[in-house]
Structures are given as structure tokens and as C-alpha cells.
Design a protein around this motif. Structure first.
Motif, PDB file in Angstrom:
ATOM      1  N   LEU A   1       0.620  -1.282  -0.096  1.00  0.00           N
ATOM      2  CA  LEU A   1       0.151   0.190  -0.013  1.00  0.00           C
ATOM      3  C   LEU A   1       0.709   1.314  -0.068  1.00  0.00           C
ATOM      4  O   LEU A   1       0.460   2.327  -0.543  1.00  0.00           O
ATOM      5  CB  LEU A   1      -0.907   0.003   1.271  1.00  0.00           C
ATOM      6  CG  LEU A   1      -2.048  -1.145   1.402  1.00  0.00           C
ATOM      7  CD1 LEU A   1      -2.809  -0.918   2.619  1.00  0.00           C
ATOM      8  CD2 LEU A   1      -2.961  -0.831   0.108  1.00  0.00           C
ATOM      9  N   LYS A   2       2.099   1.171   0.581  1.00  0.00           N
ATOM     10  CA  LYS A   2       3.085   2.466   0.697  1.00  0.00           C
ATOM     11  C   LYS A   2       3.397   2.797  -0.835  1.00  0.00           C
ATOM     12  O   LYS A   2       3.731   3.827  -1.104  1.00  0.00           O
ATOM     13  CB  LYS A   2       4.173   1.739   1.376  1.00  0.00           C
ATOM     14  CG  LYS A   2       5.216   3.148   1.882  1.00  0.00           C
ATOM     15  CD  LYS A   2       5.979   3.204   2.932  1.00  0.00           C
ATOM     16  CE  LYS A   2       7.224   1.986   2.425  1.00  0.00           C
ATOM     17  NZ  LYS A   2       8.163   1.772   3.602  1.00  0.00           N
ATOM     18  N   ASN A   3       3.282   1.745  -1.535  1.00  0.00           N
ATOM     19  CA  ASN A   3       3.718   1.953  -3.055  1.00  0.00           C
ATOM     20  C   ASN A   3       2.450   2.273  -4.155  1.00  0.00           C
ATOM     21  O   ASN A   3       2.377   3.149  -4.748  1.00  0.00           O
ATOM     22  CB  ASN A   3       4.233   0.886  -3.700  1.00  0.00           C
ATOM     23  CG  ASN A   3       5.753   0.588  -3.102  1.00  0.00           C
ATOM     24  OD1 ASN A   3       6.549   1.533  -2.749  1.00  0.00           O
ATOM     25  ND2 ASN A   3       5.996  -0.649  -2.770  1.00  0.00           N
ATOM     26  N   SER A   4       1.163   1.672  -3.571  1.00  0.00           N
ATOM     27  CA  SER A   4       0.222   1.764  -4.466  1.00  0.00           C
ATOM     28  C   SER A   4      -0.657   2.916  -4.040  1.00  0.00           C
ATOM     29  O   SER A   4      -1.277   3.473  -5.064  1.00  0.00           O
ATOM     30  CB  SER A   4      -0.733   0.526  -4.397  1.00  0.00           C
ATOM     31  OG  SER A   4      -1.217   0.264  -3.106  1.00  0.00           O
ATOM     32  N   ILE A   5      -0.561   3.398  -2.730  1.00  0.00           N
ATOM     33  CA  ILE A   5      -1.670   4.814  -2.568  1.00  0.00           C
ATOM     34  C   ILE A   5      -1.137   5.818  -3.213  1.00  0.00           C
ATOM     35  O   ILE A   5      -1.720   6.791  -3.901  1.00  0.00           O
ATOM     36  CB  ILE A   5      -1.502   4.853  -1.045  1.00  0.00           C
ATOM     37  CG1 ILE A   5      -2.193   3.695  -0.477  1.00  0.00           C
ATOM     38  CG2 ILE A   5      -2.105   6.196  -0.590  1.00  0.00           C
ATOM     39  CD1 ILE A   5      -2.335   3.691   1.303  1.00  0.00           C
ATOM     40  N   PRO A   6       0.406   6.216  -3.406  1.00  0.00           N
ATOM     41  CA  PRO A   6       0.851   7.206  -4.062  1.00  0.00           C
ATOM     42  C   PRO A   6       0.572   7.260  -5.384  1.00  0.00           C
ATOM     43  O   PRO A   6       0.047   8.198  -6.085  1.00  0.00           O
ATOM     44  CB  PRO A   6       2.217   7.228  -3.739  1.00  0.00           C
ATOM     45  CG  PRO A   6       2.514   6.437  -2.442  1.00  0.00           C
ATOM     46  CD  PRO A   6       1.335   5.711  -2.427  1.00  0.00           C
ATOM     47  N   LYS A   7       0.569   6.006  -5.793  1.00  0.00           N
ATOM     48  CA  LYS A   7       0.296   6.114  -7.685  1.00  0.00           C
ATOM     49  C   LYS A   7      -1.548   6.343  -7.655  1.00  0.00           C
ATOM     50  O   LYS A   7      -1.542   6.999  -8.740  1.00  0.00           O
ATOM     51  CB  LYS A   7       0.467   4.518  -8.204  1.00  0.00           C
ATOM     52  CG  LYS A   7       1.897   3.995  -7.951  1.00  0.00           C
ATOM     53  CD  LYS A   7       2.269   2.623  -8.328  1.00  0.00           C
ATOM     54  CE  LYS A   7       3.621   2.232  -8.475  1.00  0.00           C
ATOM     55  NZ  LYS A   7       3.802   0.853  -8.791  1.00  0.00           N
ATOM     56  N   ALA A   8      -2.176   5.927  -6.895  1.00  0.00           N
ATOM     57  CA  ALA A   8      -3.627   6.224  -6.862  1.00  0.00           C
ATOM     58  C   ALA A   8      -3.751   7.603  -6.982  1.00  0.00           C
ATOM     59  O   ALA A   8      -4.529   8.209  -7.804  1.00  0.00           O
ATOM     60  CB  ALA A   8      -4.465   5.317  -6.009  1.00  0.00           C
ATOM     61  N   ALA A   9      -3.136   8.296  -5.807  1.00  0.00           N
ATOM     62  CA  ALA A   9      -3.373   9.725  -5.559  1.00  0.00           C
ATOM     63  C   ALA A   9      -2.848  10.587  -6.911  1.00  0.00           C
ATOM     64  O   ALA A   9      -3.444  11.765  -7.189  1.00  0.00           O
ATOM     65  CB  ALA A   9      -2.591  10.158  -4.148  1.00  0.00           C
ATOM     66  N   VAL A  10      -1.478  10.263  -7.263  1.00  0.00           N
ATOM     67  CA  VAL A  10      -1.173  10.967  -8.384  1.00  0.00           C
ATOM     68  C   VAL A  10      -2.165  10.736  -9.760  1.00  0.00           C
ATOM     69  O   VAL A  10      -2.416  11.640 -10.312  1.00  0.00           O
ATOM     70  CB  VAL A  10       0.222  10.326  -8.932  1.00  0.00           C
ATOM     71  CG1 VAL A  10       0.789  10.942 -10.181  1.00  0.00           C
ATOM     72  CG2 VAL A  10       1.194  10.794  -7.842  1.00  0.00           C
ATOM     73  N   TYR A  11      -2.733   9.483  -9.716  1.00  0.00           N
ATOM     74  CA  TYR A  11      -3.222   9.239 -10.955  1.00  0.00           C
ATOM     75  C   TYR A  11      -4.701  10.014 -10.882  1.00  0.00           C
ATOM     76  O   TYR A  11      -5.041  10.569 -11.874  1.00  0.00           O
ATOM     77  CB  TYR A  11      -3.634   7.678 -11.255  1.00  0.00           C
ATOM     78  CG  TYR A  11      -4.463   7.400 -12.517  1.00  0.00           C
ATOM     79  CD1 TYR A  11      -3.753   7.001 -13.585  1.00  0.00           C
ATOM     80  CD2 TYR A  11      -5.744   7.275 -12.350  1.00  0.00           C
ATOM     81  CE1 TYR A  11      -4.407   6.742 -14.629  1.00  0.00           C
ATOM     82  CE2 TYR A  11      -6.441   6.770 -13.408  1.00  0.00           C
ATOM     83  CZ  TYR A  11      -5.928   6.747 -14.726  1.00  0.00           C
ATOM     84  OH  TYR A  11      -6.468   6.164 -15.731  1.00  0.00           O
ATOM     85  N   CYS A  12      -5.213   9.866  -9.730  1.00  0.00           N
ATOM     86  CA  CYS A  12      -6.537  10.437  -9.731  1.00  0.00           C
ATOM     87  C   CYS A  12      -6.624  12.035  -9.409  1.00  0.00           C
ATOM     88  O   CYS A  12      -7.411  12.734  -9.894  1.00  0.00           O
ATOM     89  CB  CYS A  12      -7.446   9.970  -8.463  1.00  0.00           C
ATOM     90  SG  CYS A  12      -7.645   8.137  -8.819  1.00  0.00           S
TER      91      CYS A  12
END
Length: 614
Positions: free
Chosen positions: A540-551
Motif C-alpha cells: 500500500l505504501k507504493n500503491s496509494i501514491p500511485k492512486a493519488a497521483v493518477y486520480c
């Protein structure tokens, strides 16, 4: 060749325009650049030295207040404009621009009334000048500044400081290098005690800017004359002294007009045994021509520096106009184009902040690299996976029938409940990115120079951007929570298959003699769950930033103003004009700047035309 009248008349027009636009002496008496660069004549003298009579003689009209003591209590900037023969004489005040005075007794009254308006009916003084223009075929083009009379003693009703206040006010004018000093001294007093000469000597020690005028020659004691002064033996100046014979008080009381007074003055010098040899260089008419000729020479000598100053001022004003922005077009199409261009300018700066061209975007990385990991580490898993809580959860999951081998339901319930803790840091990360983006929007609007003149558009743009960011935040919230929920909905089976199985003392795995309810058993369960949670935390430490940047970040760069563009495109002319409603103070500033720019360009063209005609 450019005539004296055209050159001095040009300066008069420029000075007049400067005055109308406010480019003139302010409340402190100081004069700004262009006015300073244009030569003018300051009339200086002690009280009752005959200053008013000299000015009236030059103008050829009775128009100044008279009386004992201090009469001139505010500077009077007097501009004389020569008109064609046969034209009617009239006067205009700057503070009454639409009113022409043809009765000069009313001019006198207005000077008195305007003085009283600021100083009251007292003997107080004010540095704020009165501006008066006189148009007449009987004058020469000239700018004269009548200053309060110098005095040594304050009279009743005046503070002791008034002596110094008057001197300071006079100095503000005569210290200017382009100021020609007309020093008035009465002939029936010792020239060594002349207030005007004393001050002129201090500010113009070489006498290059000073013209000496002797008044009241006809009032000297019998058997005496002023030849030592007039011929430069008592006090030498660079320019010749001029003698003046003013009207007597009896002539003033009888309203003897200026034409008769000038004729009598000429007769006095022509028939005087003392001054007849100087008659051609005496009198008010000669003084006016002498001043006008010298003023013309001073202007010619300063044309290069005046032109240079005007060009520099034009460059500065052009730069200010670019900074303030040009006037807005009135048609809807041009207004819409202007709004879209302003939006693009803002959007460009906003993207520069995100992409690293400007500071601020790095704070988003700080959310992912610092805030999120710290928040994950602070989650209360130690308390949640305590032996007591693990026993409780496993027992509740077993229900009335204890587990036989491994407490699978207990594991699932422990993991699912533990994973719910990740929702907080996930949402907090989204919110932190949101606040950074909002701050960057605010900062970008402030840094978009073109937007500064349109406060309404700034507000609308900010509101539209914040609304879009809020939509992006909602989408990001949903996405990161889905990531957490996905981890709860399907556990990674391989993780548990690789865990070491419990071994009984005899070496038989999962044998019946193993006590499945000891603290050691529950400690192993807590350790296994903790390891799994740690694995999920890293993911999640890797996937949450990706989601925030994407959205959020990606969408902010791609479509921050898309909805705003749609709304603006449907607006009509009046609504578009409201968006481009400028700050009134800025509009006034641009208007004044445009007027000054027009004045300076016109002045440059006229000066160049006169200069080439020489």
C-alpha cells in the motif's frame, strides 16, 4: 526657425498638461521630474517689496489680492499664454477648469477664496499651489511662480515658526537647477538687507539664474538714486538689474489701468536725470521681454536633456502599461478570447509548480515519502495483536466449537480488522495531496500577473479550480479505499502456505497432543498476522501514491479547468464583461498612466518639431 513664442508656448502647454494630470507640485511643494526639467520663473521678495505690482505690470491686469502684511499665502503658478491680436482676455483656474473669468476683479476674489479654503481666514500659509492661466494678446508666453513674501517676524495670529516655514517653501522652488529666480528688492531699502538677494545668493552663488529687480525707485529720498545697484556696482549679477516704477497707492485707489501706468513708467525713466541713459533697459515691459528671451535660451539649452528625460519616462510608462494590461475589448468574442488566454497563463504556471519549474510540487512527494510511511508506522498493531486481543478474536471466531487444526476464521477476522486501519492513512494521504494542490492553485493565481487586474475572474477561477480538485479528491478517496478493501477481500494464500507449521514435541506436525490454547500458540498467530500486515503495508505504501497521483495530480494537469471552459463558453457578453470587471483603483491608475503617456509622446513630438525647426 522656431520662434520664441512657439518654444515657450510649447513649454507652457506641457506644464499646463502636467498640472492637469497631477504632474505638478504636491502637498510638500516638491515638483516631479518633467515639471522640474522645464524652466520656469519664481518670483521672490520680502513682504511689501512690490512683488504683486511687478507681476501685474508684466500681465497688464489687476488680479492679485492686496493688503498689508502677508497677502500671498499659497504659491501661485501663473501661466501666461499669448493669443492672437484682437482676442478677448480671460483667465482659468485649474480647480475651476470649465469656468472662464473675463472680469479680473473676480480672479482676485477667487485667489483669495481658494487660499481661505485651505488656510481659513487666518494668516496661515499652505505649500499647495494655486494654478492660474491667463490668455491675452498683451502678454508674453511665460510661467511665473509667485511665492509668499519672506519675512523676519511673525505677526499676530501667526506661529513663530512661520518665518522658517515661508523660507523653506520658497527654497523648495528656487533650489531647483532649472528655476530662474526673479529677486524683487525695494530701492528705498539698503540692498544689503534684501531678503530676496540673500536667499538667491545662497542657492545661486554665481548669480547665473538670478535676475535682480528694483522696485519703488520713485519713492527714494530726494538726492539719492539706485545707480550703484542698477549698474552692478553694489551687487553684481550675471544678468542686468532692471528698475521698475509701480503704481502708487493713490493710482491703485483710482483704478488707474495698466496701459496708463506703463506709459507713466516709460516717461519716468525717459525724463529722469538719473536713469534716462538706462531707459531702454528699464520698466516692466522690458523685464517681461528679458525674462521671455532668457527663458527661451534656457529651454533651447535644455532640449537634449528634456528629450532624454521624456524618452526615459515614455519607456517607464510603456512598461507600466504592459504591467497593468491594455484596455479590454468590448465585443464578446474578444472578451472570451481574453478570458481563455488568462486561464492558459494561470494553467501554465500551475503546471510549472507541479513539474518542478517552480517550487511547491515537491511537497506532494513529501506526502508520499514522509507523511504516509510515518502514518503507517504509527498504526496501533502492537496493541491490536496483543495476546489478549488475539485470544479474544480467535475465540469469538471459533464460536461454540473450537478450531481443530489452524484457526482459519480467527486469522481472517484478525487480518480483515487489521487491514481496516489502513483506511485512515490512505484517506489522509489523499487529503494532504488535495491541500497541496489547493495551495498551488492559490499561489499560481497570485503569480499570474495578467490576472491581477481582474479580481472577479480570479475568484471565479479559484472557485472552479477548487471545485475540480474536490471532485478529484473524491475519486482518489474511492480508489485508495478500494485498494485497502481489495486486500481484505482476497488474502494472499501463498504467504500462509510458506509459514512453518507447528511441531509437537515428538516431531509429528499438528499432532493431537499439541496445546493449541497456550500463550505461545497465540503469540505465533499474532506474529504471522503481523508479518502479513507488514507485507500489505509495503504494497500500500507504493500503491496509494500511485492512486493519488493518477486520480488527483494527473487529472489536475489534464483537466483542472475543463468544466470552467464549458461554463464560460456558454456565457453571453454581459456575463463575460462581469468576469473582466477590473479593480477600480487599477483602472484609474491605467487611465492616468495612459494620459501621461499620451502627454509625454505629444511633448516629445512637439519638442522634436521645434528643435528641427531651429
Amino acid at each position: 526657425m522656431a520662434t520664441m513664442e512657439s518654444l515657450i508656448g510649447l513649454v507652457n502647454r506641457i506644464q499646463r498638461a502636467c498640472t492637469v494630470l497631477g504632474d505638478h507640485g504636491g502637498a510638500d511643494g516638491a515638483l516631479p521630474t518633467l515639471w522640474e526639467a522645464l524652466p520656469s520663473v519664481a518670483v521672490v521678495g520680502g513682504q511689501s517689496s512690490g512683488k504683486s505690482s511687478v507681476l501685474e505690470s508684466i500681465v497688464g491686469r489687476d488680479f492679485l489680492p492686496r493688503g498689508s502684511g502677508i497677502v500671498t499665502r499659497r504659491p501661485l503658478v501663473l501661466q501666461l499664454h499669448k493669443t492672437e491680436e484682437g482676442k478677448a482676455e480671460y483667465a482659468e483656474f485649474l480647480h475651476l477648469p470649465k469656468r472662464r473669468f473675463t472680469d479680473f476683479s473676480l480672479v482676485r476674489k477667487e485667489i483669495q477664496d481658494e487660499t481661505d479654503r485651505l488656510t481659513g481666514k487666518t494668516k496661515q500659509i499652505s505649500p499647495i499651489p494655486i494654478h492660474l492661466s491667463i490668455y491675452s494678446p498683451n502678454v508674453v508666453n511665460l510661467t511665473l511662480i509667485d511665492l509668499p513674501g519672506l519675512t523676519k517676524v511673525a505677526v499676530e495670529g501667526q506661529p513663530e515658526s512661520i518665518v522658517q516655514e515661508i523660507e523653506n517653501m520658497v527654497r523648495l522652488y528656487v533650489e531647483k537647477p532649472n528655476c530662474i529666480i526673479l529677486a524683487i528688492s525695494p530701492a528705498n531699502q539698503d540692498i544689503a538687507t534684501s531678503d530676496a538677494i540673500k536667499l538667491a545668493r545662497e542657492v545661486d552663488p554665481t548669480g547665473e539664474r538670478t535676475f535682480g529687480v528694483l522696485t519703488k525707485l520713485d519713492l527714494m529720498d530726494k538726492g539719492t538714486n539706485a545707480l550703484d545697484v542698477l549698474e552692478g556696482r553694489s551687487y553684481r549679477l550675471q544678468h542686468p538689474w532692471v528698475g521698475i516704477v509701480n503704481r502708487s497707492q493713490a493710482d491703485i485707489n483710482k483704478n488707474v489701468n495698466m496701459i496708463v501706468a506703463r506709459r507713466r513708467e516709460k516717461e519716468y525713466f525717459a525724463t529722469s536725470p538719473d536713469y534716462s541713459h538706462l531707459a531702454s533697459k528699464m520698466g516692466s515691459e522690458y523685464l517681461a521681454k528679458l525674462l521671455s528671451k532668457h527663458l527661451e535660451s534656457a529651454i533651447r539649452a535644455r532640449i537634449p536633456s528634456i528629450t532624454s528625460l521624456i524618452n526615459k519616462s515614455i519607456d517607464e510608462l510603456e512598461s507600466e502599461m504592459d504591467h497593468l494590461g491594455r484596455p479590454i475589448a468590448v465585443d464578446a468574442g474578444a472578451q472570451l478570447y481574453t478570458i481563455l488566454e488568462l486561464c492558459r497563463a494561470f494553467d501554465k504556471i500551475f503546471k510549472e509548480h507541479l513539474d518542478g519549474g517552480r517550487p511547491g510540487g515537491d511537497r506532494i512527494y513529501g506526502v508520499f515519502d514522509n507523511q504516509l510511511p510515518v502514518a503507517l508506522k504509527k498504526l496501533p498493531f502492537d496493541r491490536y495483536l496483543s495476546i489478549q486481543n488475539v485470544k479474544k478474536v480467535v475465540s469469538e471466531a471459533d464460536g461454540y466449537q473450537p478450531h481443530l487444526i489452524a484457526p482459519e476464521q480467527g486469522y481472517r477476522r484478525l487480518i480483515e480488522s487489521a487491514l481496516s486501519y489502513f483506511r485512515g492513512p490512505a484517506e489522509a494521504s489523499v487529503d494532504a495531496v488535495h491541500y497541496v494542490l489547493k495551495e498551488l492553485v492559490r499561489k499560481s493565481i497570485g503569480e499570474t500577473q495578467e490576472l491581477k487586474r481582474f479580481p472577479t475572474l480570479q475568484s471565479e477561477l479559484a472557485a472552479a479550480s477548487y471545485e475540480a480538485l474536490e471532485r478529484f479528491r473524491e475519486d482518489s478517496h474511492k480508489t485508495v479505499l478500494r485498494l485497502v478493501d481489495m486486500e481484505s477481500s482476497y488474502l494472499t494464500v501463498d504467504f500462509f502456505r510458506k509459514l512453518p507449521q507447528e511441531v509437537e514435541k515428538g516431531g509429528n506436525p499438528t499432532g493431537p497432543t499439541v496445546d493449541r490454547y497456550t500463550d505461545g500458540h497465540f503469540r505465533r498467530i499474532a506474529s504471522n498476522v503481523s508479518s502479513y500486515i507488514g507485507m500489505v503495508s509495503e504494497m500500500l505504501k507504493n500503491s496509494i501514491p500511485k492512486a493519488a497521483v493518477y486520480c488527483q495530480v494527473r487529472e489536475a494537469k489534464r483537466s483542472l479547468l475543463n468544466h470552467f471552459y464549458t461554463v464560460v463558453g456558454k456565457k453571453e457578453g454581459k456575463q463575460l464583461a462581469q468576469l473582466l470587471d477590473e479593480d477600480p483603483a487599477l483602472m484609474e491608475r491605467r487611465l492616468q498612466c495612459a494620459k501621461r503617456l499620451e502627454l509625454y509622446k505629444s511633448a516629445r513630438d512637439e519638442i522634436e518639431a521645434v528643435s528641427w525647426a531651429r
